[in-house]
Design a protein around this motif. Sequence first.
Motif, PDB file in Angstrom:
ATOM      1  N   ASP A   7     -60.528  39.202   1.026  1.00  0.00           N
ATOM      2  CA  ASP A   7     -61.636  38.506   0.384  1.00  0.00           C
ATOM      3  C   ASP A   7     -62.261  39.361  -0.719  1.00  0.00           C
ATOM      4  O   ASP A   7     -62.012  40.562  -0.837  1.00  0.00           O
ATOM      5  N   LEU A  67     -59.316  30.893   0.915  1.00  0.00           N
ATOM      6  CA  LEU A  67     -58.740  30.843   2.259  1.00  0.00           C
ATOM      7  C   LEU A  67     -57.694  29.742   2.352  1.00  0.00           C
ATOM      8  O   LEU A  67     -56.657  29.895   3.005  1.00  0.00           O
ATOM      9  N   TYR A 116     -63.350  39.341  10.449  1.00  0.00           N
ATOM     10  CA  TYR A 116     -64.570  38.865   9.797  1.00  0.00           C
ATOM     11  C   TYR A 116     -65.605  39.981   9.909  1.00  0.00           C
ATOM     12  O   TYR A 116     -65.893  40.464  11.015  1.00  0.00           O
ATOM     13  N   PHE A 147     -56.737  38.699  11.969  1.00  0.00           N
ATOM     14  CA  PHE A 147     -57.869  38.142  11.226  1.00  0.00           C
ATOM     15  C   PHE A 147     -59.080  39.021  11.496  1.00  0.00           C
ATOM     16  O   PHE A 147     -59.311  39.462  12.631  1.00  0.00           O
ATOM     17  N   ARG A 151     -64.842  30.688  -1.563  1.00  0.00           N
ATOM     18  CA  ARG A 151     -64.183  31.287  -0.405  1.00  0.00           C
ATOM     19  C   ARG A 151     -63.258  30.279   0.272  1.00  0.00           C
ATOM     20  O   ARG A 151     -62.178  30.628   0.721  1.00  0.00           O
ATOM     21  N   LYS A 194     -65.469  40.344   3.392  1.00  0.00           N
ATOM     22  CA  LYS A 194     -65.974  39.556   4.515  1.00  0.00           C
ATOM     23  C   LYS A 194     -64.834  39.001   5.360  1.00  0.00           C
ATOM     24  O   LYS A 194     -64.929  38.973   6.597  1.00  0.00           O
ATOM     25  N   TYR A 195     -63.757  38.587   4.726  1.00  0.00           N
ATOM     26  CA  TYR A 195     -62.623  38.021   5.459  1.00  0.00           C
ATOM     27  C   TYR A 195     -61.337  38.750   5.085  1.00  0.00           C
ATOM     28  O   TYR A 195     -61.110  39.078   3.918  1.00  0.00           O
TER      29      TYR A 195
END
Length: 729
Positions: A651, A17, A595, A593, A13, A622-623
């Motif tokens: 993600d 990112l 999460y 963004f 991850r 998740k992201y």
Amino acid sequence: MELSVRRGQAPFRRKKLAAFLAQAAFVTVPAVSQAQQATATDNQSTALEVVKVTAERRETELQKTPVSVGVVSSADLEKTGFQHLFDIEKNVAGVSFFKGASNQQSSIFIRGVGTTNQGYTQAVGVYIDDVPLARSVAAGQWDLPDLERIEVLRGPQGTLYGQNSSAGAVRIISRKPTDEKVAWVSAGIGNYEAREYKGYVSGPLVEERLSGSVAFSYNERDGFGRNLSTGDHINGADTISGRAKLRFTPSDDWDAILTVDGLVDKSDNGTNTTPLNYGNTSPRDSWAIQDLTKSRLERSGVSLNVTKELNDTLSLRSITSYRTYEHDPDYMDIGGLPRYSNTWHQTIEQDLLFQEFQLLGEVNDALSYTAGVLFQNEKWANDNWSYRGNGGPITRQLARTRYDTDDIALYGQFDYRLSERWTITAGARYWKTEQTYDASAYTLDANLDPLSRTFAVSDFEKTSHGVTPRLTIGYQVTPEAYLYASYTEGAKFGGYNRSAANSQVASVAADPEEVKAYEIGLKTNSFDNRLQINAALFYNDYSDYLAVVSNPTINGTTYGGSVLMNAAKAETYGAELEVRAKITRGLDWNFSFAYVESEFKEFFDPYGNSPYEGNQLPFAPKYQAATGLSYTHGLSNGDEVSLYGSVQFTDRQFSDQVNNPRAAIPSRTTVDLGADYRFADGHWSAGIKVRNLTDKDHIILKSYIPAYGIESAAYDEPRTVVASVRYDF
């Protein structure tokens, strides 16, 4: 809040990112540099536009609305070359899509919850000018040039928007015709033989009394892949759509808008057919032995929206609509193998009648209210011819499903200003859904003619009802900062199974899925409204979660096939951040963004263990992150040039509740660029748009079905380039 990463994915991850941040550098570094140079007294800068929304059924400022709302403006739509609803991922945090089945469907997920099967009610309601579109089949292509904005309401919207918006709602809002004269046409060409034509005309027919508008769009391009068994190009596009409006304002207190729209989509369904376990097949290619180019979708509707101002503080609104949807034929192949594996074609017909009355009033400067009543009837007919096998004998079957569903609802909400800083919003909705169900199935011969009837049921009935409340407290911390906290409940109707294979499956009717949602949000303006930051924390507790389970045992009885049932308890929680900034007069920056943690807390298991407990919900990355820059510069000769770019990261996610790594959808990072040139005469402009600049082969859906030897994928668009020219009359 704990950020948990399982199965040793932390380095993975972090790398993904980091890749997103590296690719975003060309967007964000100039913004930081410009921001360091800008000051509050910079006479070359201006404030951000004040965004108005109607998420609360009345116009309010976005920064003072106690709901988590993401807004995509008409300017944003134009920059991204908007074609499908899933383009809103580039602007709105917390939104993901199941978008591999075909060009014609867009199943929306918000905060990790949605619906993939078009035969069942959706968790995210989709509305066009306040008219609901039942089921994901009606939520595909929406690229008409008269769109004013799209509002994405995150979290349950059970009070004002109904029981089938337990994850949120997407509101598509088109322009109303006025006395202002507007007329333009555009034409574009691109790679893959792309051709695009659009136009919009609006203006008065009788000054101050009658106005009208017409919008149209046509898109065609060759397929991105090839069916190696038939030689056809697949994953192509061929759509034409239009919308016409008449607006009648006989006096200051009457406003009536008649709208007619239609779409014909002949794009193919060859998008989820690239086998990953057959030879060295290139992305987007297939070996499917049936003709995937045969597909035709027609969607149309007529609506009448009438508003009568009863007095200075009270108005009555009526929304009447009739919509139809037909998909005939719809050819699909999951697997893309050179044999019948999981192959089918189907026909779908939907008729939707909708009537809503709203009463909007103000008692005084401190108290306002909204109340409403609605009725909706949906008739749905689905015939599904399937032929499946794994290299041996082929099982051929026809399954027929008929739904007749009635929805009624009564709702009310009030907003009360307790003081100059404190406000309270409270409301509730009573809803009731009745569904009548007919189903049958037949075995077929090689010519797809019926051999025998497997079963037939008729006049099964399922009735569900409930109350979904809402309570929100708002606090104006400073003139530039607004804080709110809310508790909301939502529900999604369950009902009977689509395309049942036997009487056991047909007899199972699911109860509603219910959710209790908690949210805290902060909305701020700063630097003379040149910077807006909106953030939210949320927690959703789902009970009777609706899932499709294979061969379950219910009350001691084993049911063969895939069954829609109340299988689980689940939770999602996380955070969202959206930033808009006016760096200088010509430079704008946006960042989003999200999460999301999602987990099955319990899961029904027919075998006495819990294989899915603790798993991540399907299509719940998740992201997610996106950032974009837009720069406009005036030239000395009066011409104007605009440049813009965006980077989007999504993600890793799973396509099912099993969380099988072979069905995992990898993370992806996409870069888009564009430029426009407007001539000083005000008539001519030209532009170019590049999607997927780096030409990555992004997988957006994976299927793993060992019983049929299937391991396949759908891919996002490769690099596409479209150059266009526009003339404003």
